[in-house]
Design an enzyme around this catalytic site. Structure first.
Site, mmCIF file in Angstrom:
data_model
loop_
_atom_site.group_PDB
_atom_site.id
_atom_site.type_symbol
_atom_site.label_atom_id
_atom_site.label_comp_id
_atom_site.label_asym_id
_atom_site.label_seq_id
_atom_site.Cartn_x
_atom_site.Cartn_y
_atom_site.Cartn_z
ATOM 1 C CG HIS A 72 -7.828 7.588 7.177
ATOM 2 N ND1 HIS A 72 -8.651 6.540 6.815
ATOM 3 C CD2 HIS A 72 -6.577 7.158 6.938
ATOM 4 C CE1 HIS A 72 -7.911 5.523 6.396
ATOM 5 N NE2 HIS A 72 -6.641 5.878 6.469
ATOM 6 C CD GLU A 96 -6.073 2.641 -0.722
ATOM 7 O OE1 GLU A 96 -5.069 2.049 -0.317
ATOM 8 O OE2 GLU A 96 -6.614 3.585 -0.101
ATOM 9 C CG ASP A 135 -2.033 0.945 1.183
ATOM 10 O OD1 ASP A 135 -1.889 1.992 0.523
ATOM 11 O OD2 ASP A 135 -3.070 0.685 1.833
ATOM 12 C CG ASP A 167 -4.306 5.527 0.129
ATOM 13 O OD1 ASP A 167 -3.516 4.579 0.045
ATOM 14 O OD2 ASP A 167 -5.112 5.680 1.089
ATOM 15 C CD GLU A 203 -7.962 1.624 2.063
ATOM 16 O OE1 GLU A 203 -6.981 0.876 2.226
ATOM 17 O OE2 GLU A 203 -7.981 2.797 2.460
ATOM 18 C CG HIS A 244 -9.577 6.839 3.456
ATOM 19 N ND1 HIS A 244 -8.688 7.726 2.922
ATOM 20 C CD2 HIS A 244 -9.045 5.597 3.240
ATOM 21 C CE1 HIS A 244 -7.657 7.062 2.419
ATOM 22 N NE2 HIS A 244 -7.846 5.768 2.594
HETATM 23 MN MN MN Z 1 -3.719 2.822 1.101
HETATM 24 MN MN MN Z 2 -6.428 4.246 1.940
#
Ligand code: MN
Ligand code: MN
Length: 297
Positions: free
Chosen positions: A161, A281, A82, A93, A186, A153
């Site tokens: 977040h 994600e 990630d 992200d 995700e 998020h």
């Molecule tokens: Mn992530």
């Molecule tokens: Mn994330």
């Protein structure tokens, strides 16, 4: 400009993610993986939005390499990589699960398919719970379970977040996607034998500033200033402080900052039944009658 920054961060994050996907990481250490991926993000002209996570098997999320981490990636390991890039605080992200054992192909594909299903219905006004439903239906249709207490998020400048949750299952309430806002989606997927939720583990090796309050320890305060200057409120790793402090001293000062609640330490998240977890994600921005997936390959 904000959209340009989001798109640049997204392009870089996607390029690096595809590099991760295309390589064979077996026999390499978690340390090498995290450091190499972070170097690629910076080399392409972005900064790391958080330490690269290399969460293996039943560790669903929030593991990053410690300094000199000797954890070796094995042939049957399922590694969720990630990664986050940012340009002027505008974040991309994204995550990919790498695994070289065909036994787990289904789990990896289930996470990718659920993400694709979610992206196909994302547009201004889509209810977050409908995204959750699309993910849940897709995952269960393959005989797997979504992780119910991990979610996507909203994103904000220098904030990963940002307060709104995009669930991985249908749920009551929630919000509707706004045109021009950035979100991460995700799906996390485990086997039919999994608990379908995560619990906190003991290891904590990702950190972020909570408040910039003083600690009465001059060197700890100086570390807090360095962290703020470099990473703002974004997460960081102990590895990232070793240019200024040696490993022992960095650990000691971080412990002070955590105990004084100036810094928070995130625990690793473990699948409740110890089953393996896969993740995919993307970051996306609802626009027109669809969404711009900033991290699309
Ligand atoms: Mn992530
Ligand atoms: Mn994330």
């Amino acid at each position: 400009m904000q959209l340009e920054d989001y798109l640049k961060a997204g392009r870089i994050a996607a390029e690096v993610r595809e590099m991760v996907r295309g390589r064979d990481w077996t026999g390499r250490t978690a340390y090498e993986l995290c450091e190499e991926v972070e170097t690629e993000i910076r080399r392409r002209g972005a900064l790391c939005a958080f330490p690269v996570n290399a969460s293996i098997n039943e560790v669903a999320a929030h593991y990053t390499a410690e300094p000199g981490d000797q954890t070796v990636i094995g042939e049957s390991d399922l590694v969720k990589v990630d990664l986050g890039a940012h340009v002027n605080g505008h974040i991309a992200d994204t995550a990919v699960t790498v695994c070289y054992d065909p036994v787990y192909d289904g789990l990896v594909q289930a996470a990718e398919e659920a993400l694709a299903a979610a992206m196909s219905i994302a547009r201004p006004g889509t209810k977050a719970r409908e995204i959750g439903r699309a993910i849940e239906t897709s995952v269960k249709g393959r005989g797997f379970k979504p992780i119910v207490n991990l979610s996507g998020h909203s994103l904000d400048r220098y904030t990963i977040h940002a307060g709104k949750t995009i669930p991985n299952v249908w749920s009551i309430g929630g919000f509707s996607l706004s045109e021009g806002s950035a979100y991460a989606c995700e799906p996390f997927v485990t086997t039919g034998k999994g608990g379908g939720f995560v619990r906190n583990g003991k290891t904590r090796n990702i950190f972020a500033i909570r408040t910039r309050k003083r600690t009465k320890d001059a060197e700890a305060d100086r570390m807090l200033d360095v962290i703020w200057e470099r990473y703002n409120m974004l997460p960081f790793a102990r590895r990232w402080l070793l240019d200024q402090w040696d490993e022992g001293e960095a650990g000691r000062l971080l412990d002070i900052l955590v105990s004084k609640k100036a810094v928070q330490a995130y625990p690793v998240l473990l699948e409740a039944e110890g089953e393996r977890v896969a993740q995919a994600e993307h970051t996306f921005i609802p626009a027109g009658d669809g969404a711009t997936v900033t991290t699309r390959a």
